[in-house]
Design a protein around this motif. Sequence first.
Motif, PDB file in Angstrom:
ATOM      1  N   HIS A 152       0.944  -1.081  -0.040  1.00 54.50           N
ATOM      2  CA  HIS A 152      -0.013   0.072   0.064  1.00 54.50           C
ATOM      3  C   HIS A 152       1.026   1.228   0.050  1.00 54.50           C
ATOM      4  O   HIS A 152       2.293   1.261  -0.003  1.00 54.50           O
ATOM      5  CB  HIS A 152      -1.021   0.003   1.206  1.00 54.50           C
ATOM      6  CG  HIS A 152      -1.764  -1.206   1.275  1.00 54.50           C
ATOM      7  ND1 HIS A 152      -3.164  -1.073   0.958  1.00 54.50           N
ATOM      8  CD2 HIS A 152      -1.393  -2.409   2.037  1.00 54.50           C
ATOM      9  CE1 HIS A 152      -3.394  -2.415   1.287  1.00 54.50           C
ATOM     10  NE2 HIS A 152      -2.704  -3.315   1.849  1.00 54.50           N
ATOM     11  N   CYS A 187      -4.569   5.961  -0.039  1.00 58.48           N
ATOM     12  CA  CYS A 187      -3.570   4.875  -0.324  1.00 58.48           C
ATOM     13  C   CYS A 187      -3.278   5.013  -1.787  1.00 58.48           C
ATOM     14  O   CYS A 187      -4.311   5.379  -2.803  1.00 58.48           O
ATOM     15  CB  CYS A 187      -4.368   3.396  -0.268  1.00 58.48           C
ATOM     16  SG  CYS A 187      -3.342   2.151  -0.845  1.00 58.48           S
ATOM     17  N   GLU A 189      -1.087   3.054  -3.979  1.00 55.64           N
ATOM     18  CA  GLU A 189      -0.555   2.037  -4.609  1.00 55.64           C
ATOM     19  C   GLU A 189      -1.788   1.145  -4.695  1.00 55.64           C
ATOM     20  O   GLU A 189      -2.523   0.853  -3.857  1.00 55.64           O
ATOM     21  CB  GLU A 189       0.483   1.521  -3.617  1.00 55.64           C
ATOM     22  CG  GLU A 189       1.309   0.422  -4.358  1.00 55.64           C
ATOM     23  CD  GLU A 189       2.055   0.803  -5.583  1.00 55.64           C
ATOM     24  OE1 GLU A 189       2.745   1.665  -5.183  1.00 55.64           O
ATOM     25  OE2 GLU A 189       1.600   0.064  -6.542  1.00 55.64           O
ATOM     26  N   PHE A 190      -2.076   0.878  -6.239  1.00 55.41           N
ATOM     27  CA  PHE A 190      -3.207  -0.028  -6.355  1.00 55.41           C
ATOM     28  C   PHE A 190      -3.025  -1.345  -5.425  1.00 55.41           C
ATOM     29  O   PHE A 190      -2.029  -2.103  -5.737  1.00 55.41           O
ATOM     30  CB  PHE A 190      -3.372  -0.381  -7.790  1.00 55.41           C
ATOM     31  CG  PHE A 190      -4.500  -1.165  -8.216  1.00 55.41           C
ATOM     32  CD1 PHE A 190      -5.615  -0.910  -8.016  1.00 55.41           C
ATOM     33  CD2 PHE A 190      -4.294  -2.591  -8.439  1.00 55.41           C
ATOM     34  CE1 PHE A 190      -6.761  -1.555  -8.247  1.00 55.41           C
ATOM     35  CE2 PHE A 190      -5.515  -3.414  -8.626  1.00 55.41           C
ATOM     36  CZ  PHE A 190      -6.668  -2.884  -8.399  1.00 55.41           C
ATOM     37  N   CYS A 191      -4.077  -1.467  -4.807  1.00 54.60           N
ATOM     38  CA  CYS A 191      -3.919  -2.892  -3.872  1.00 54.60           C
ATOM     39  C   CYS A 191      -4.995  -3.778  -3.869  1.00 54.60           C
ATOM     40  O   CYS A 191      -5.294  -4.585  -2.749  1.00 54.60           O
ATOM     41  CB  CYS A 191      -3.577  -2.005  -2.257  1.00 54.60           C
ATOM     42  SG  CYS A 191      -5.006  -1.245  -1.929  1.00 54.60           S
ATOM     43  N   HIS A 195      -9.073  -0.732  -3.445  1.00 52.87           N
ATOM     44  CA  HIS A 195      -8.149   0.237  -3.281  1.00 52.87           C
ATOM     45  C   HIS A 195      -8.821   1.779  -3.079  1.00 52.87           C
ATOM     46  O   HIS A 195      -8.349   2.571  -2.282  1.00 52.87           O
ATOM     47  CB  HIS A 195      -7.323   0.265  -4.587  1.00 52.87           C
ATOM     48  CG  HIS A 195      -6.372   1.529  -4.791  1.00 52.87           C
ATOM     49  ND1 HIS A 195      -5.270   2.063  -3.968  1.00 52.87           N
ATOM     50  CD2 HIS A 195      -6.376   2.375  -5.728  1.00 52.87           C
ATOM     51  CE1 HIS A 195      -4.729   2.912  -4.570  1.00 52.87           C
ATOM     52  NE2 HIS A 195      -5.441   3.283  -5.525  1.00 52.87           N
ATOM     53  N   MET A 198      -9.806   2.786  -0.002  1.00 50.11           N
ATOM     54  CA  MET A 198      -8.889   2.580   1.477  1.00 50.11           C
ATOM     55  C   MET A 198      -8.542   4.160   1.581  1.00 50.11           C
ATOM     56  O   MET A 198      -7.440   4.536   1.400  1.00 50.11           O
ATOM     57  CB  MET A 198      -7.627   1.768   1.085  1.00 50.11           C
ATOM     58  CG  MET A 198      -6.801   1.576   2.040  1.00 50.11           C
ATOM     59  SD  MET A 198      -5.443   0.297   1.555  1.00 50.11           S
ATOM     60  CE  MET A 198      -4.249   0.495   2.990  1.00 50.11           C
TER      61      MET A 198
HETATM   62 CU1  CUA Z   1      -3.997   0.005  -0.243  1.00 53.40          CU
HETATM   63 CU2  CUA Z   1      -4.191   0.854  -2.220  1.00 53.40          CU
END
Ligand code: CUA
Length: 337
Positions: A152, A187, A189-191, A195, A198
Amino acid sequence: MRNLLLRLLDLPGERTQVARDVDSLHFFVILTTMAGAAFIAIAALYFMIRWHRRVPDEDARPLADARWRPPLWLEGGIIVSIFGLFLVWWLIGASQFVRIRVPPEHAENVYVTAKQWMWEFAYAAGRTSQTTLYVPAGRDVRLVMTSRDVIHSFYVPAFRVKQDVIPGRYTTLWFHADAPGRYPIFCAEFCGTGHSRMLGEVFVLAPEDYEAWIGAAAIDLAKRGHEVAAAKGCLSCHSTDGTPHLGPTWAGLYGSRVPLEGGGTAVVDEAYITESMMDPLVKVHLGYTRIMPTFLGRITPAETAAIIEYLRALRDTTPATLQAPLMGQPHRPEERP
Ligand code: CUA
């Protein structure tokens, strides 16, 4: 001018000194490159009009006919000043980078755990919170972050700080919020599918409000760390008063630089302590036997944070006796960096 640029670029208000410095560099780079591009465009336009072909099939005039050629010092000067401009950007950027990366010595620690798809915060005084990060205004706050699943990235646009949060590793980030307020956390960062949801919030409180909020918790994280260390058996090998034992004493260990087996040294920080707990044979303190078991999966992130906080609390404990390892070469007490 500054407000106009902030509005044109759709940037949120600057709530830390770092944010103002980052923006200043950003604006400086944008304005100088725009001025340079405008100069080149105007010069190109002038040349197009001045030297356009006037008669059909007119031959290009040979260069020797040009009435004026720039002297060498002018050409050289232009090259040197453009290079100098890049060097100035680089110097400002490098010094900002160092300042953003290195947290102030006595910053308050908050432990951050990211997971799909939320943020959890554990404070040194023992409180925890989810989604909302509570911090005091006008004080340095350092986040010690790790992830339970995927990568993340913790991002607070108003502070202009962003840092990847990585499973199996601790990363840090610090900030010093000017004044009370609430600012979004994203967040970055693609998670996974959640995402975009988040989200979180930094709630900057006036110092007295923060004390009141944090004081509502009864437990002390360092004290909890002592209990965890006793329960997990850490204290059967590590002393906390400098007495020699099977493992390095924890007295004064945090923040010191220790010699490693196979050469080199390591600074005892959150990253080194966590690695030593989860993967103890990677960096072994010189002079100690390789008997430390791994605690991977046997200790929760909250317990890890508590133990780190306990070691931090012991940082100023001076070893009572000169520490001597049971095996291997004799060694001097750890030097402070
Ligand atoms: Cu955690 Cu995107």
